[in-house]
Design a protein around this motif. Structure first.
Motif, short mmCIF file in Angstrom:
data_model
loop_
_atom_site.label_atom_id
_atom_site.label_comp_id
_atom_site.label_asym_id
_atom_site.label_seq_id
_atom_site.Cartn_x
_atom_site.Cartn_y
_atom_site.Cartn_z
N ASP A 198 0.79 -1.21 -0.05
CA ASP A 198 -0.07 0.08 0.18
C ASP A 198 0.78 1.26 -0.03
O ASP A 198 0.63 2.21 -0.65
CB ASP A 198 -1.05 0.08 1.10
N ILE A 199 1.97 1.27 0.59
CA ILE A 199 2.76 2.37 0.72
C ILE A 199 3.47 2.67 -0.57
O ILE A 199 3.70 3.63 -0.93
CB ILE A 199 3.92 2.12 1.88
N ALA A 200 3.84 1.54 -1.30
CA ALA A 200 4.47 1.49 -2.65
C ALA A 200 3.47 1.89 -3.49
O ALA A 200 3.69 2.95 -4.37
CB ALA A 200 4.81 0.21 -2.91
N ALA A 201 2.11 1.82 -3.57
CA ALA A 201 1.10 2.11 -4.32
C ALA A 201 0.87 3.91 -4.01
O ALA A 201 0.72 4.48 -4.92
CB ALA A 201 -0.36 1.60 -3.90
N ILE A 202 1.13 4.16 -2.76
CA ILE A 202 1.16 5.92 -2.56
C ILE A 202 2.19 6.48 -3.40
O ILE A 202 2.41 7.56 -3.54
CB ILE A 202 0.90 5.87 -1.04
N GLN A 209 -4.04 7.47 0.54
CA GLN A 209 -4.00 6.90 1.94
C GLN A 209 -3.89 5.45 2.13
O GLN A 209 -4.15 4.82 0.97
CB GLN A 209 -5.33 7.41 2.49
N LEU A 210 -3.76 4.92 3.24
CA LEU A 210 -3.88 3.62 3.55
C LEU A 210 -5.01 3.23 3.87
O LEU A 210 -5.68 3.64 4.81
CB LEU A 210 -2.71 3.18 4.73
N GLU A 211 -5.81 2.35 3.16
CA GLU A 211 -7.16 2.10 3.30
C GLU A 211 -7.56 0.50 3.42
O GLU A 211 -8.60 0.03 3.60
CB GLU A 211 -8.07 2.57 1.97
N ASN A 224 -1.18 6.73 12.16
CA ASN A 224 -0.15 7.70 12.25
C ASN A 224 0.23 8.19 10.86
O ASN A 224 0.61 9.28 10.42
CB ASN A 224 1.09 7.19 13.14
N LEU A 225 0.51 7.00 9.85
CA LEU A 225 1.09 7.13 8.59
C LEU A 225 -0.19 8.12 7.82
O LEU A 225 0.31 9.11 6.93
CB LEU A 225 1.29 6.24 7.95
N ASN A 226 -1.44 7.60 7.98
CA ASN A 226 -2.51 8.57 7.49
C ASN A 226 -2.57 9.79 7.72
O ASN A 226 -2.85 10.87 7.13
CB ASN A 226 -3.86 7.78 7.68
N LEU A 228 0.00 11.53 8.92
CA LEU A 228 1.36 12.33 8.26
C LEU A 228 0.73 12.60 6.69
O LEU A 228 1.26 13.55 6.25
CB LEU A 228 2.39 11.39 8.40
N LEU A 229 0.09 11.49 6.08
CA LEU A 229 -0.29 11.93 4.70
C LEU A 229 -1.21 13.09 4.47
O LEU A 229 -0.92 13.66 3.51
CB LEU A 229 -0.63 10.52 3.98
N ARG A 230 -2.04 12.89 5.33
CA ARG A 230 -3.04 14.22 4.97
C ARG A 230 -2.51 15.39 5.40
O ARG A 230 -2.83 16.26 4.84
CB ARG A 230 -4.10 13.70 6.10
N GLY A 231 -1.57 15.37 6.35
CA GLY A 231 -0.82 16.86 6.76
C GLY A 231 -0.20 17.15 5.46
O GLY A 231 0.10 18.30 4.98
N GLU A 232 0.57 16.18 4.87
CA GLU A 232 1.53 16.41 3.52
C GLU A 232 0.63 16.86 2.55
O GLU A 232 0.98 18.00 1.70
CB GLU A 232 2.23 15.25 3.26
N GLN A 233 -0.69 16.22 2.31
CA GLN A 233 -1.75 16.60 1.09
C GLN A 233 -2.10 17.94 1.59
O GLN A 233 -2.09 18.99 0.55
CB GLN A 233 -2.65 15.76 1.17
N GLN A 234 -2.27 18.26 2.68
CA GLN A 234 -2.75 19.67 3.20
C GLN A 234 -1.92 20.71 3.12
O GLN A 234 -2.11 21.79 2.52
CB GLN A 234 -3.12 19.50 4.61
N ARG A 235 -0.48 20.60 3.32
CA ARG A 235 0.41 21.37 2.93
C ARG A 235 0.64 21.74 1.60
O ARG A 235 0.85 22.68 1.03
CB ARG A 235 1.64 20.81 3.54
#
Length: 441
Positions: A198-202, A209-211, A224-226, A228-235
């Motif tokens: 899933d991380i490789a797919a991201i 996200q990890l779904e 926590n990874l999700n 982090l990903l949401r925060g990065e996407q928001q940034r």
């Protein structure tokens, strides 16, 4: 070796195999010892029974007498593996079985108290000594020691057979567990492989996200990874929006400069004014991009901001020569950042000039409940089915007019940050669109 143990599967496999070997090995030793103690206890009981049988057959008057033929046949056979002897107080031999005549057995032993018995193994023989006091008819007490020995061959053979069977079953169990552990590990670590996939797919931009469905132990990590990903996407989204808002906000001062006549005496002052305005816009958008706070305690005179904005846009749209009316009731004030107010009004008035048919009206009214700022035009208006969509970035009601479709989205976002909202209606007076900003007071 260290590189191999860097694998989580290898670590678990090695630790599990060691644990299995230790557990199976200790279990085997325990079972073997338990079986040995059990058959030795049975051996002791058999020898005790032989001693009791000897006591039942013995008779003592002036000397010990035993029958010529013993009840136990093996005592009558030479080298049969079962031997018996009776000794007196000084250790002199009073009687011994015919089976013991040709065997050099270890008969000597430590003294015993009357009624005491001792069971032990000496070399390849099991031995039981029993000390008794024989009372004759005249009352004389005679100490007698009954000793019975039996070959340990049968016990050793039983133990050897048991060890072979135990080794076979425990070895087979160990082999089966050893072969099963990789399969179990492959199944148990499947969620980690799925997580890696899933991380490789991201990373390949195939997912955001990890779904997947993960075990309880992994869920804190995936949560926590999700985050982090949401925060990065928001940034990233905030950075894109900031660049788009910056480009959109710079259009007005650039349009003022490009529409001005360079031959006029006030052109340098105009350029300096608009350059300062652009610097303010850059600073403002950077502050918004990094999440700068709002100046809620600052009071901004709305009339001044509206007039300044009207003056700038009349220069931008000098060729269209729009009629711009301003209707302000009383002395309304906006509690917040002046740049936020200018950004919201600038987008609404610019849209009214761009999409209207030459007439723009700005109304400002403040009541005890709310501050209302409305911008109306005499253009075609905004269809009801589009009024929600035009608040989204990139959505435009009229694709024929140049623009980026973010003005209303910016105004709506800023209004929401102050607890207000943007409302789109039909203009009752001019017939076009009426865009109202409402802020609670």
């Amino acid at each position: 070796m260290s590189r191999a143990l860097n694998s989580l599967s290898a670590r678990i496999l090695v630790a599990s195999l060691l644990l299995v070997l230790i557990f199976i090995g200790s279990s085997g030793l325990y079972l073997e010892r338990s079986h040995r103690l059990s058959i030795e206890a049975a051996e002791e009981e058999r020898l005790q029974l032989q001693v009791l049988t000897l006591l039942a057959q013995a008779d003592y008057e002036r000397s010990l007498s035993m029958p010529l033929e013993m009840l136990e046949p093996r005592l009558n056979q030479a080298s049969s593996g079962l031997y018996a002897r009776v000794t007196g107080a000084g250790g002199q031999v009073l009687w011994q079985s015919r089976s013991a005549l040709t065997v050099a057995a270890p008969w000597s032993g430590a003294p015993l108290a009357p009624g005491e018995r001792r069971f032990a193994r000496q070399d390849d023989l099991y031995r039981l000594d029993y000390q008794v006091i024989w009372e004759t008819e005249d009352g004389t007490e005679v100490p007698l020691r009954f000793t019975v020995l039996e070959s340990a061959t049968a016990v050793d053979a039983d133990l050897s057979t048991y060890r072979r069977h135990l080794l076979f079953w425990l070895g087979g169990s160990t082999l089966l567990l050893g072969l099963s552990l990789p399969v179990i590990l492959f199944w148990a670590l499947g969620p980690l492989r799925n997580l890696a996939g899933d991380i490789a797919a991201i990373e390949r931009s195939e997912a955001e996200q990890l779904e997947g469905f993960y075990p309880v132990e992994v869920q804190p990590l995936t949560a926590n990874l999700n985050r982090l990903l949401r925060g990065e996407q928001q940034r990233r989204e905030r950075a894109r929006n900031t660049l788009a808002d910056l480009a959109h906000s710079l259009k007005t001062p650039l349009a003022v400069i490009s529409s001005a006549d360079p031959g006029r005496n006030d052109f340098p002052a105009l350029v300096r004014e608009q350059a300062a305005r652009m610097q303010d816009i850059v600073d403002y958008q950077l502050q918004r991009g990094i999440g700068g706070g709002q100046t809620l305690l600052q009071t901004v005179d709305i009339t001044t901001v509206v007039e300044r904005l009207r003056h700038s846009l009349l220069k931008v749209y000098a060729q269209q020569q729009p009629v711009m009316e301003v209707c302000v009731e009383g002395h309304p004030a906006f509690r917040g950042d002046e740049r936020d107010l200018l950004e919201m009004l600038g987008n609404l008035v610019d849209n009214a000039c761009k999409y209207g048919a030459g007439r723009v009206r700005i109304e400002v009214r403040q009541t005890p409940q709310a501050l209302e700022i409305a911008v109306e035009d005499n253009g075609p208006g905004i269809a009801p089915e589009l009024r929600t969509a035009v608040r989204q970035r990139g959505t435009r009601a009229d694709s024929q007019v140049p623009g980026q479709g973010i003005g209303l989205a910016v105004a709506s976002d800023i209004a929401t940050s102050y607890g207000g909202h943007l409302q789109i209606e039909d203009s009752p007076g001019l017939g076009g669109a009426r865009l109202g900003l409402y802020f609670p007071t």
